[in-house]
Design a protein around this motif. Structure first.
Motif, PDB file in Angstrom:
ATOM      1  N   SER A   6       0.727  -1.088   0.077  1.00 46.88           N
ATOM      2  CA  SER A   6      -0.060  -0.048   0.002  1.00 46.88           C
ATOM      3  C   SER A   6       1.028   1.355   0.135  1.00 46.88           C
ATOM      4  N   ASP A   7       0.200   2.109  -0.244  1.00 41.65           N
ATOM      5  CA  ASP A   7       1.148   3.648  -0.437  1.00 41.65           C
ATOM      6  C   ASP A   7       1.628   3.920   1.026  1.00 41.65           C
ATOM      7  N   GLU A   8       1.068   3.468   2.146  1.00 36.66           N
ATOM      8  CA  GLU A   8       1.580   3.718   3.363  1.00 36.66           C
ATOM      9  C   GLU A   8       2.652   2.895   3.683  1.00 36.66           C
ATOM     10  N   GLU A   9       2.618   1.685   3.467  1.00 38.95           N
ATOM     11  CA  GLU A   9       3.937   0.838   3.461  1.00 38.95           C
ATOM     12  C   GLU A   9       4.927   1.307   2.709  1.00 38.95           C
ATOM     13  N   VAL A  10       4.712   1.830   1.454  1.00 41.68           N
ATOM     14  CA  VAL A  10       5.736   2.426   0.456  1.00 41.68           C
ATOM     15  C   VAL A  10       6.648   3.719   1.094  1.00 41.68           C
ATOM     16  N   LEU A  11       5.583   4.403   1.695  1.00 43.03           N
ATOM     17  CA  LEU A  11       6.179   5.470   2.588  1.00 43.03           C
ATOM     18  C   LEU A  11       6.979   5.359   3.673  1.00 43.03           C
ATOM     19  N   ALA A  12       6.451   4.177   4.497  1.00 41.34           N
ATOM     20  CA  ALA A  12       7.103   3.951   5.563  1.00 41.34           C
ATOM     21  C   ALA A  12       8.562   3.141   5.274  1.00 41.34           C
ATOM     22  N   SER A  13       8.701   2.476   4.413  1.00 39.63           N
ATOM     23  CA  SER A  13       9.934   1.891   3.727  1.00 39.63           C
ATOM     24  C   SER A  13      10.852   2.867   3.237  1.00 39.63           C
ATOM     25  N   LEU A  14      10.453   4.204   3.145  1.00 37.51           N
ATOM     26  CA  LEU A  14      11.174   5.303   2.430  1.00 37.51           C
ATOM     27  C   LEU A  14      11.167   6.249   3.392  1.00 37.51           C
ATOM     28  N   SER A  15      10.948   5.977   4.953  1.00 33.30           N
ATOM     29  CA  SER A  15      11.029   6.933   5.889  1.00 33.30           C
ATOM     30  C   SER A  15      12.381   7.497   6.126  1.00 33.30           C
ATOM     31  N   THR A  62       7.971  11.453  -4.556  1.00 31.92           N
ATOM     32  CA  THR A  62       8.322  11.325  -5.921  1.00 31.92           C
ATOM     33  C   THR A  62       8.474   9.858  -6.290  1.00 31.92           C
ATOM     34  N   VAL A  63       9.212   8.775  -5.510  1.00 32.58           N
ATOM     35  CA  VAL A  63       9.020   7.632  -5.821  1.00 32.58           C
ATOM     36  C   VAL A  63       7.882   6.982  -5.481  1.00 32.58           C
ATOM     37  N   LEU A  64       7.169   7.287  -4.835  1.00 39.54           N
ATOM     38  CA  LEU A  64       5.949   6.637  -4.735  1.00 39.54           C
ATOM     39  C   LEU A  64       4.958   7.155  -6.019  1.00 39.54           C
ATOM     40  N   SER A  65       5.155   8.467  -6.452  1.00 45.45           N
ATOM     41  CA  SER A  65       4.153   8.924  -7.660  1.00 45.45           C
ATOM     42  C   SER A  65       4.678   7.997  -8.873  1.00 45.45           C
ATOM     43  N   VAL A  66       6.115   7.732  -9.099  1.00 46.10           N
ATOM     44  CA  VAL A  66       6.413   6.719 -10.010  1.00 46.10           C
ATOM     45  C   VAL A  66       5.879   5.305 -10.038  1.00 46.10           C
ATOM     46  N   LEU A  67       6.059   5.023  -8.708  1.00 49.51           N
ATOM     47  CA  LEU A  67       5.610   3.739  -8.305  1.00 49.51           C
ATOM     48  C   LEU A  67       3.873   3.436  -8.609  1.00 49.51           C
ATOM     49  N   LYS A  68       3.103   4.619  -8.333  1.00 45.47           N
ATOM     50  CA  LYS A  68       1.612   4.510  -8.672  1.00 45.47           C
ATOM     51  C   LYS A  68       1.507   4.816 -10.019  1.00 45.47           C
ATOM     52  N   ALA A  69       2.198   5.611 -10.830  1.00 47.08           N
ATOM     53  CA  ALA A  69       1.809   5.666 -12.278  1.00 47.08           C
ATOM     54  C   ALA A  69       2.135   4.651 -13.247  1.00 47.08           C
ATOM     55  N   ARG A  70       3.318   3.842 -12.683  1.00 50.06           N
ATOM     56  CA  ARG A  70       3.826   2.393 -13.545  1.00 50.06           C
ATOM     57  C   ARG A  70       3.688   1.335 -12.634  1.00 50.06           C
ATOM     58  N   ARG A  71       2.919   1.126 -11.867  1.00 48.90           N
ATOM     59  CA  ARG A  71       2.788  -0.106 -10.995  1.00 48.90           C
ATOM     60  C   ARG A  71       2.329  -1.169 -12.008  1.00 48.90           C
ATOM     61  N   ASP A  72       1.098  -0.888 -12.816  1.00 46.03           N
ATOM     62  CA  ASP A  72       0.760  -2.198 -13.960  1.00 46.03           C
ATOM     63  C   ASP A  72       1.837  -2.396 -14.761  1.00 46.03           C
TER      64      ASP A  72
END
Length: 176
Positions: A64-73, A82-92
């Motif tokens: 989830s987004d929260e897990e991603v942000l927690a791992s990038l704390s 920024t990393v999360l936005s790339v992940l969301k845009a290109r997840r599929d």
């Protein structure tokens, strides 16, 4: 662990992350020459490997987004976003690349199967055998052609097959 230096501008971070995903998806990856003033060779390789592994794991684990942000704390919030936005845009796209990579291990797929349980009463060497045998027929499609595979197993061989299939299933579930 992804270690993006805070001195890297967010726009460069965005471009770098997209290029890493490009490389992960079989397109042109980022080149060290573009970032040679920012990182040494060892730092570059470590960053590239950690970003690639990060994208693979987060998509593979369906984080989830929260897990991603927690791992990038440990990185700045703007870089993490920024990393999360790339992940969301290109997840599929990443998921398709991971599935293609997994599927390329073997092109054979099981189309159908049939089984029969038989009781071998005797053989040419032993007059009273009383051994259960499983006859397993598999229809495997490989490169568009259907190939039948038939095997006969005793109890021990069947237990070995079942254990192997359970182990393979665990590996497949870990990849999801």
């Amino acid at each position: 662990m992804v270690d993006l230096p805070s001195g890297l501008p967010v726009t460069e971070c965005l471009k770098l992350c997209h290029r890493v995903v490009d490389g992960l998806c079989g397109q042109e990856p980022p080149h060290r020459g573009e970032y040679s003033t920012t990182w040494s060779l060892n730092e570059w390789l470590e960053l590239l490997n950690s970003l690639t592994a990060f994208f693979r794991l987060t998509v593979g684990n369906n984080s989830s987004d929260e897990e991603v942000l927690a791992s990038l704390s440990h990185v700045s919030s703007s870089h993490a976003e920024t990393v999360l936005s790339v992940l969301k845009a290109r997840r599929d796209e990443i998921r398709r690349a991971l599935l293609d990579r997994t599927n390329s291990i073997s092109s054979a797929t099981l189309q159908d199967f049939d089984w029969q349980l038989k009781l071998a009463l005797s053989s040419d060497k032993i007059s009273s055998l009383q051994t259960p045998l499983l006859s397993l027929s598999l229809d495997v499609r490989e490169n568009g052609a259907l190939r039948p595979i038939t095997m006969e197993m005793n109890r021990e061989e069947l237990n070995t097959l079942i254990s192997s299939l359970e182990a393979a299933n665990k590996v497949v579930l870990q990849l999801k």
